[in-house]
Design an enzyme around this catalytic site. Structure first.
Site, PDB file in Angstrom:
ATOM      1  N   ARG A  27     -34.446 -12.004 -10.455  1.00  0.00           N
ATOM      2  CA  ARG A  27     -34.399 -11.047  -9.336  1.00  0.00           C
ATOM      3  C   ARG A  27     -33.271 -11.386  -8.358  1.00  0.00           C
ATOM      4  NH1 ARG A  27     -37.075  -7.841 -12.511  1.00  0.00           N
ATOM      5  NH2 ARG A  27     -39.089  -8.686 -13.086  1.00  0.00           N
ATOM      6  N   GLU A  39     -48.834 -14.813 -14.876  1.00  0.00           N
ATOM      7  CA  GLU A  39     -47.749 -14.279 -15.694  1.00  0.00           C
ATOM      8  C   GLU A  39     -47.276 -15.282 -16.747  1.00  0.00           C
ATOM      9  OE1 GLU A  39     -44.773 -12.808 -12.859  1.00  0.00           O
ATOM     10  OE2 GLU A  39     -45.822 -10.878 -12.815  1.00  0.00           O
ATOM     11  N   LYS A  94     -48.495 -13.531  -1.150  1.00  0.00           N
ATOM     12  CA  LYS A  94     -47.479 -12.500  -0.890  1.00  0.00           C
ATOM     13  C   LYS A  94     -47.967 -11.572   0.228  1.00  0.00           C
ATOM     14  CE  LYS A  94     -45.274 -12.421  -5.412  1.00  0.00           C
ATOM     15  NZ  LYS A  94     -44.753 -11.636  -6.544  1.00  0.00           N
ATOM     16  N   ASP A 152     -47.286  -6.395  -5.214  1.00  0.00           N
ATOM     17  CA  ASP A 152     -46.068  -7.156  -5.507  1.00  0.00           C
ATOM     18  C   ASP A 152     -44.843  -6.639  -4.770  1.00  0.00           C
ATOM     19  OD1 ASP A 152     -44.298  -8.909  -6.560  1.00  0.00           O
ATOM     20  OD2 ASP A 152     -44.240  -8.040  -8.563  1.00  0.00           O
ATOM     21  N   GLU A 197     -36.131  -6.828  -4.753  1.00  0.00           N
ATOM     22  CA  GLU A 197     -36.423  -6.467  -6.142  1.00  0.00           C
ATOM     23  C   GLU A 197     -36.835  -5.007  -6.308  1.00  0.00           C
ATOM     24  OE1 GLU A 197     -39.520  -8.951  -7.687  1.00  0.00           O
ATOM     25  OE2 GLU A 197     -39.724  -7.803  -9.535  1.00  0.00           O
ATOM     26  N   HIS A 223     -45.229   0.869  -7.141  1.00  0.00           N
ATOM     27  CA  HIS A 223     -44.928   0.326  -8.469  1.00  0.00           C
ATOM     28  C   HIS A 223     -44.620   1.398  -9.515  1.00  0.00           C
ATOM     29  CE1 HIS A 223     -44.537  -3.058 -11.054  1.00  0.00           C
ATOM     30  NE2 HIS A 223     -45.244  -3.870 -10.293  1.00  0.00           N
TER      31      HIS A 223
HETATM   32  O1  GCW Z   1     -42.265  -9.757  -8.345  1.00  0.00           O
HETATM   33  C1  GCW Z   1     -42.627 -10.295  -9.580  1.00  0.00           C
HETATM   34  C2  GCW Z   1     -41.337 -10.411 -10.313  1.00  0.00           C
HETATM   35  C3  GCW Z   1     -41.233 -11.621 -11.202  1.00  0.00           C
HETATM   36  C4  GCW Z   1     -41.679 -12.831 -10.416  1.00  0.00           C
HETATM   37  C5  GCW Z   1     -43.129 -12.637 -10.007  1.00  0.00           C
HETATM   38  C6  GCW Z   1     -43.655 -13.758  -9.142  1.00  0.00           C
HETATM   39  C7  GCW Z   1     -40.827 -15.059 -10.478  1.00  0.00           C
HETATM   40  O2  GCW Z   1     -41.112  -9.244 -11.023  1.00  0.00           O
HETATM   41  O3  GCW Z   1     -39.903 -11.727 -11.617  1.00  0.00           O
HETATM   42  O4  GCW Z   1     -41.503 -14.023 -11.126  1.00  0.00           O
HETATM   43  O5  GCW Z   1     -43.256 -11.473  -9.250  1.00  0.00           O
HETATM   44  O6  GCW Z   1     -43.648 -13.575  -7.936  1.00  0.00           O
HETATM   45  O7  GCW Z   1     -44.042 -14.780  -9.656  1.00  0.00           O
END
Ligand code: GCW
Length: 695
Positions: A187, A309, A378, A383, A411, A539
């Site tokens: 990113r 993830e 976050k 996200d 991003e 999203h």
């Molecule tokens: O925002 C998403 C992104 C991923 C990222 C993930 C995270 C580093 O698309 O690229 O990975 O979150 O925050 O872990």
């Protein structure tokens, strides 16, 4: 193309080393230029023409070096920085002890309130003389005071009678780099990684400039590598390289941290397990941690993305996030290090609504984390979308040190192609009331530790910095790095104040131009929301690169997390039902928010489709149906982009030609993109309305 623009274009082609290249943005906001206003210049000469920085040490040397460059440029003559109090008027910078020895503390405020990093910047009259004094309890605080003064001078402010005390509200103000060892940046939209792992431990001057920029806005830590972590970062070779960076950053008050891959004991240590309760695993981490602290005595700690993830984590061993985090926390505690354990998890077996997953996994663990473990959350529950309500964990874990993770790299907001100033978005979250402890329990108070009386506090920003000439890709993305630091230091600053400071340091002092750019910046985030995800949509960006619109991908297959999963457009309406009739995500928020958001009539427009699935003919408070309102918002997004373009064009004579052209071109692309967003989204929604399957 205007004649001037054409000329610059031509010049750039023909004379790559022409002077116009001087304004390539590489100086960031530390673009010291001669003060043009003569009476101001005279004031500055009187106040800071004679300079002394008392004391010694690497941070004091950094103060001296910065002042020498900056003051010489601003005053337009070579300035030498002494180490003894001037006999006449002048600038004196020193810690409490040295100022006391120089007899200058009498009229200064109580230093015990300044902590380690706070500073005072004050005009002091003593006998016939007048001193401008910057003081604090540590050498690094002097650096912060110095940058405050330089910011004022760059902005051409009156410094004749200063009386400022500034103490950071959040203790750990970190950047998180998602940089890989091979030089790519996850990113990242501003070139390759700034860290040249091939060349390190040999360092280069950009590392110091990075540290200067960070320190100038109060950033005091940096995580060098990607949260999707590679074990190589923990090998001796790479630790030596990391130590070299730490040595460059240390004088600027910046501590280095690393991410750690949870299965490193297996991958690097050859163990059969990474179970956090296994004695051999614990011993491996202890040894590794000692190795790190031998090389980097002020190492900040580990940032961990676990069981998320595809990253390994404690859950493989039926251990909890708390088990995993505490194992490391215990090992780091004697060294004064932190564990930053991310809460970015969304195992959809836990809940079919992605927005609920992290809460369900983490809230029950409240009270189980050690004191030096930070759960890093976050800003929103999904996200880094252009708009999300605040993450419900901020009101749900009073006994846990919660840190906030913001994303500076955009991003999902047009990356380095769109002009979007993020401070208004971050302020929106910070100022949100969680009601966790009654009215006034803002997210800011949760994370600065005052609400639940935590001993320390953390805020992290995913960096937007690369090795490209202007550091951030878009000249205006520099403002987001700047704003992150300023808000991390003081979340009470307004977006407008921060924008204004940045503009005056980065572009011009001309009041009308400053005002115009400030307004353009401050409305840019809402514009982006309008042409991308109005009314609480989220999203619907292209899967993978997250840049353009892709609301229709796999529409109708109803499985997992496709864009259709998020917007749920169909013949019966649009939006994700998170009310009690749907996923009941509203229940993760305290009253009165849960009630307000539960009710479609009281849910604010900006979150309507985040919390509700409404029929296409749903009546908005302004009398439009939701379908009409969606169209109106996308139109507004497009027309506001066009306005930004026109506004920028009106500034041509006020802005240096090179940066003017870069921004012009980017704004053009942004407008074109906004139109694509509008058309793609409205086409897909309209098709969904009539039951068609969209591609
Ligand atoms: O925002 C998403 C992104 C991923 C990222 C993930 C995270 C580093 O698309 O690229 O990975 O979150 O925050 O872990």
């Amino acid at each position: 193309m205007s004649p001037k623009t054409f000329f610059v274009f031509l010049t750039l082609l023909i004379f790559p080393l022409n002077l116009v290249l001087a304004e390539d943005g590489s100086e960031l906001w530390l673009r010291y230029r001669k003060e043009e206003n003569l009476s101001r210049l005279a004031q500055y000469q009187g106040a800071v023409g004679d300079v002394a920085v008392l004391g010694s040490g690497p941070s004091v040397d950094a103060v001296r070096a910065e002042l020498k460059v900056a003051l010489s440029a601003i005053l337009g003559k070579e300035i030498s920085v002494g180490s003894a109090c001037p006999s006449g008027n002048g600038l004196v910078i020193g810690t409490k002890e040295s100022l006391t020895a120089a007899g200058l503390t009498a009229s200064l405020p109580d230093f015990s309130k300044l902590g380690e990093e706070g500073y005072v910047l004050q005009t002091v009259r003593q006998g016939e003389h007048q001193y401008l004094v910057a003081g604090g309890n540590s050498a690094v605080s002097l650096l912060y005071g110095t940058f405050d003064l330089l910011r004022r001078m760059q902005a051409s402010d009156d410094i004749s009678n200063l009386k400022t005390v500034s103490v950071p509200k959040i203790a750990h103000r970190y950047l998180n780099h998602w940089d890989n060892i091979n030089g790519s940046v996850e990113r990242g939209y501003a070139g390759r990684s700034l860290w040249n792992w091939q060349e390190l431990p040999k360092t280069n001057s950009r590392y110091r400039d990075y540290a200067r920029a960070c320190a100038s806005v109060g950033i005091n830590g940096t995580v060098l590598n990607n949260v999707n972590s590679q074990v190589e970062s923990l090998t001796q070779d790479y630790l030596v390289k990391t130590a070299a960076l730490a040595d460059v950053f240390r004088p600027y008050g910046i501590r280095v941290m690393l991410t750690a891959r949870f299965n490193a004991p297996m991958a690097l240590g050859g163990l059969k397990t990474a179970d956090p309760r296994d004695p051999e695993v614990i011993a491996w981490w202890e040894k590794k941690t000692n190795e790190i602290y031998n090389l980097i005595p002020d190492f900040g700690g580990f940032l961990i993305k676990a069981s998320s993830e595809g990253q390994p984590g404690p859950q493989t061993y039926k251990a909890t996030h708390a088990d995993g985090a505490n194992m490391l926390g215990k090992i780091l505690a004697p060294h004064g290090g932190l564990v930053m354990w991310r809460a970015f998890v969304y195992d959809m077996k836990i809940d079919k609504d992605r927005a609920k997953c992290a809460y369900k996994e983490f809230a029950p663990l409240d009270g189980q984390f050690l004191e030096n473990v930070v759960v890093q959350v976050k800003n929103g529950p999904i996200d880094f979308q252009p708009r999300e309500p605040f993450h419900p964990l901020f009101g749900a874990m009073p006994k846990t040190l919660l840190g906030m993770e913001l994303q500076i790299t955009k991003e999902y907001l047009g990356q380095s192609k769109h002009l979007v100033y993020l401070a208004p978005m971050w302020k929106e979250v910070l100022d949100s009331d969680t009601f966790a402890n009654g009215t006034g329990s803002t997210v800011a108070k949760v994370i600065d530790g005052t609400l639940d009386k935590h001993r320390t506090s953390v805020i992290a920003g995913v960096a937007n910095v690369g090795n490209g000439p202007n550091w951030c890709g878009h000249p205006f993305d520099q403002a987001n790095w700047y704003a992150f630091g300023r808000l991390a230091w003081d979340h009470d600053l307004t977006s407008e104040q921060i924008a204004e400071e940045w503009i005056r340091c980065t572009w011009t002092h001309d009041p009308q131009t400053v005002r115009t750019i400030r307004e353009l910046m401050c409305s840019s985030r809402e514009t982006c929301v309008n042409y991308m995800v109005p009314l609480g949509l989220a999203h619907i960006m292209v899967t993978g690169n997250h840049y353009g619109p892709q609301p229709g991908l796999n529409a109708g297959n109803g499985s997992s997390v496709t864009p259709q999963y998020y917007h749920r457009a169909g013949p019966d309406g649009i939006g994700f039902d998170r009310s009690s009739k749907g996923s009941n995500a509203v229940a993760e928020y305290h009253a009165p928010l849960c009630d307000q958001w539960e009710n479609v009539k009281t849910c604010p427009d900006q979150y309507l489709l985040w919390f509700h699935h409404v029929p296409w003919n749903f009546q908005m408070s302004n009398g439009h149906t939701v379908w009409e309102e969606l169209q109106r918002r996308y139109d507004l997004g497009v027309s506001d982009c066009e306005k930004m373009e026109a506004t920028w064009q009106s500034l041509e004579s006020k802005i240096d030609a090179q940066r003017f052209l870069v921004v012009s071109n980017k704004l053009k692309e942004q407008s074109a993109n906004a139109k694509i967003w509008r058309k793609t989204c409205l086409d897909v929604f309209q098709a969904s309305m009539s039951g068609e399957k969209t591609p």
